[in-house]
Design an enzyme around this catalytic site. Structure first.
Site: not given
Ligand code: NAI
Length: 349
Positions: A183, A181, A80, A185
């Site tokens: 959003g 949630g 990352k 996805v």
């Protein structure tokens, strides 16, 4: 912060600090493990309050990528990049070109892409300097839509496998799923679940998204803090990490937890507590790997349809984890960690 100690804790291979006064770049690249292949993992920009916070985040996120790739059977390791602070918009391209030059020096040990706060334009800038980058203009994952849809598809498949494990059938008719949630996805997930006949209970802090789900999928809605206590078969966290904790665990009224959010367990012990409470937890990094599977597929020359087909292996991955949890009499979260560890130990150093 003791750097060696922090790296040793999770056996991180390499930590690279990148500084370029010309562009203003201050970045950290963490390569957790490359035993299975080059480290894959996006680049995040965040206004960290300290260097230590940024380093810890890079280390934690890189390790997460190693486990996600290992458990998904991908020939990649985990890495990352994090960029500190908010780059001046006028120098943004220069910042990413500079990052690209650092990545180029690593000769393919690390491949970057989009993550929180970064865009396809940023990856295009990186691409000027190195080929070790995904999510550039024209790629499958460039807009984030396909990645989100494939993440949702993997979670949907994971939910079906979990239902089979608990109820003996993966039929979604008469099954209630509570989605936290809505959003990118969460909304795709609602679509898959609704098409398969599931009943939906939803919550989001953004009222417009709730209204959309009510209209499109006939979902019923609860307030955000009431979603944990919603009576349902499956609770599907698709918003924040750390939401399975000492406060929320006692409220759950479901048989299964299976969602997209990364790092759902506040601490590893919460996976064991869920198991003790008779709730099957589908480990987040097993069933939310659709995005990384698609990225890996594209790196290997697959088109969208072929990439989607590869996401379907999430069903077998989840079933394998549940089976070993059952036979070994341990929590599914531990079974997933063990599987990833075994793959890493088994790979040639
Ligand atoms: P998003 O930012 O599009 O959606 C998050 C949604 O959660 C927003 O609608 C937001 O209003 C809502 N939300 C925030 N706080 C909330 C709360 N307290 N209660 C209820 N809702 C709340 O994010 P996206 O892309 O849909 O990702 C969702 C989760 O899945 C994140 O944890 C992300 O890390 C994870 N994930 C996403 C992948 C992707 O491809 N987008 C891949 C793998 C994991």
């Amino acid at each position: 912060m003791e750097l060696w100690e922090a790296m040793e804790l999770d056996d991180t291979e390499q930590l690279v600090l990148c500084q370029d006064k010309g562009s203003g770049l201050k970045a950290i690249i963490a390569i957790h493990n490359t035993r299975l292949g080059p480290a894959l993992g996006g680049c995040r920009i965040w206004d960290y309050t300290s260097e230590e916070e940024a380093i810890r985040d890079a280390l934690r996120l890189a390790k997460g990528m190693t486990y996600k790739c290992a458990v998904s059977g991908l020939p990649y390791g985990g890495g990352k990049a994090v960029i500190m602070g908010k780059p001046d918009p006028a120098r943004r391209e220069a910042v990413f070109r500079s990052l690209g030059r650092f990545i180029e020096t690593m000769q393919g040990r690390y491949i970057t892409g989009i993550d929180l706060g970064t865009t396809v334009q940023d990856m295009d800038a990186v691409r000027h300097e190195t080929v070790y980058v995904t999510d550039t203009t024209g790629s499958l994952c460039a807009t984030g839509e396909f990645t989100a849809e494939m993440t949702a598809y993997g979670v949907y498949l994971g939910i079906r496998v979990a239902l089979k494990e608990v109820y003996g059938t993966d039929d979604l008719n008469r099954i209630t799923v509570a989605v936290q949630g809505l959003g990118k996805v969460g909304t795709f997930l609602c679509r898959y679940l609704n098409d398969a006949g599931a009943r939906l209970i939803v919550a989001d802090v953004d009222e417009r998204r709730v209204l959309f789900a009510m209209k499109q999928f006939g979902a019923s809605a609860v307030m955000p803090d009431q979603i944990y206590a919603a009576a349902c078969d499956v609770f599907s966290p698709c918003a924040l990490g750390g939401i399975l904790n000492d406060t929320t665990l006692g409220q759950l009224r479901c048989r299964i937890v299976a969602g997209a959010a990364n790092n759902q367990l506040a601490e590893p012990r919460h996976g064991v507590l869920l198991n003790g409470a008779g709730i099957l937890y589908a480990p987040d990094y097993v069933i939310n790997a659709g995005g990384i599977i698609v990225t890996a597929a594209e790196l290997n020359g697959c088109n969208g349809a072929q990439a989607k087909q590869q996401v379907e292996r999430i069903s077998a991955n989840a079933a394998g984890v549940f089976q070993s949890a059952r036979t070994e009499g341990i929590a599914a979260s531990l079974a997933a960690d063990r599987l990833a560890d075994q793959r890493l130990v088994g790979a040639a150093p």
